[in-house]
Design a protein around this motif. Structure first.
Motif, PDB file in Angstrom:
ATOM      1  N   CYS A 140       0.845  -1.195   0.000  1.00 24.31           N
ATOM      2  CA  CYS A 140       0.000   0.000   0.000  1.00 24.31           C
ATOM      3  C   CYS A 140       0.886   1.252   0.000  1.00 24.31           C
ATOM      4  N   CYS A 195       0.170   3.201   3.648  1.00 18.42           N
ATOM      5  CA  CYS A 195       0.537   2.662   4.968  1.00 18.42           C
ATOM      6  C   CYS A 195       1.553   1.535   4.894  1.00 18.42           C
ATOM      7  N   CYS A 197      -6.577  -1.337   0.219  1.00 18.21           N
ATOM      8  CA  CYS A 197      -5.771  -1.802   1.351  1.00 18.21           C
ATOM      9  C   CYS A 197      -6.681  -2.285   2.487  1.00 18.21           C
ATOM     10  N   CYS A 234      -5.740   0.348   5.668  1.00 19.45           N
ATOM     11  CA  CYS A 234      -6.107   1.777   5.722  1.00 19.45           C
ATOM     12  C   CYS A 234      -7.157   2.176   4.690  1.00 19.45           C
TER      13      CYS A 234
END
Ligand SMILES: [Zn+2]
Length: 326
Positions: A21, A24, A52, A55
């Motif tokens: 991601c 994050c 993701c 997040c």
């Protein structure tokens, strides 16, 4: 999904995987949406957005390899010659919306700016607007990837460079009062690195204003599986929602001081255009009415619709977030 017939003679381009991601660093992801380059028909690849699990950030995976950029950004790409393609009334309307946007951003600065950076400055219209506000050309910076627009700006005395943020060494740390990135962050490969670098360039108290598509909007939800105009497949590599954009700014050195919603009229129009061109029972003649570059009545209709929605506190598909350097 097989490619629609219109894509049959288009090239299959090289791709590269993006396993983590970009916001994050999380590894776990699930499918979000998929589709083709409905807007420019540059290639016949089917593209996939993932989300993701940690997040909820959305990104294109895999995405076009860097070597294919000349294919997916052909010389006719509208961002480079936008003014020539839309009507003069639409240009006037856009100028008014742009002026109102800048005014609202300037209000959030502690003091009037003396230096300004526009990332993705195009023909330099925001640089010239800030010059009219009293800033000197030697303090007006612009970055753009097309040398045809940078050369004349540099010749006119603006600090204009044909560079990506990541490669730019001409801007000193702690030197910029206001930086803007309008519809740029979704195109870059490493948004965190870009924000981190711009944050370094800002003076303490300086502001970075980012405008980008919002996947948590009515049109994004309506056209989620494939046709949403905000996907801009395969040129948008990262798609944010208010929470993930906030995280991106905060994780990279900025405090979020304001979030507002602009009109997403182009996304509405492209969404309908794609559906009428490539949906289950195509209606190409109807699709023509939804061309954002050529259909003024529908453009005005969607602009008014989103203006009204933003005024009553609804989240449109174009979010503008301001991050301030502590
Ligand atoms: Zn994430």
């Amino acid at each position: 999904m097989t490619a629609p017939a219109a894509f049959a003679d288009k090239p299959l381009i090289e791709t590269e995987a993006v396993p983590l991601c970009p916001v994050c660093g999380g590894e776990s992801q699930h499918p979000f949406a998929s589709g083709f380059d409905y807007e420019s028909l540059t290639c016949r690849n089917e593209w996939h957005f993932v989300s993701c699990d940690r997040c909820s950030h959305v990104w294109l995976n895999p995405r076009p390899a860097i070597s294919t950029l000349p294919v997916i950004y052909p010389p006719t790409y509208y961002a480079y010659n936008y003014q020539q393609q839309i009507s003069s009334i639409a240009v006037k309307g856009k100028q008014m919306l742009d002026a109102a946007k800048m005014k609202s951003i300037l209000k959030k600065l502690d003091r009037p700016p003396t230096s300004f950076l526009d990332i993705g400055c195009g023909d330099g219209r925001f640089l010239r607007a800030m010059e009219l506000q009293g800033l000197k050309r030697e303090n007006l910076y612009g970055l753009e990837l097309d040398d045809h627009v940078i050369a004349p700006l540099a010749a006119d005395g603006f600090k204009a460079y044909c560079r990506r943020v990541e490669d730019c060494t001409e801007i000193a740390d702690n030197s910029i009062d206001l930086a803007t990135m309008f519809h740029v962050i979704e195109h870059v490969d490493d948004p965190a690195a870009v924000v981190r670098k711009v944050a370094r360039w800002l003076k303490p108290g300086g502001i970075l204003a980012i405008e980008t598509p919002n996947v948590q909007s009515l049109d994004a939800r309506t056209f989620k599986p494939s046709f949403w105009g905000g996907y801009h497949i395969p040129r948008h590599w990262n798609l944010f929602r208010p929470l993930t954009l906030q995280k991106l700014l905060q994780d990279n050195g900025l405090d979020v001081v304001d979030t507002r919603y602009q009109t997403g009229h182009s996304f509405w129009m492209y969404s309908y255009q794609h559906r009428f061109n490539f949906g289950e029972s195509p209606k190409p003649r109807l699709a023509k009415w939804f061309n954002p570059l050529g259909s003024l009545p529908v453009l005005i209709g969607f602009t008014a619709f989103d203006k009204l929605r933003a005024a009553v506190g609804m989240r449109t598909s174009a979010m503008l977030m301001l991050g301030k350097k502590p």
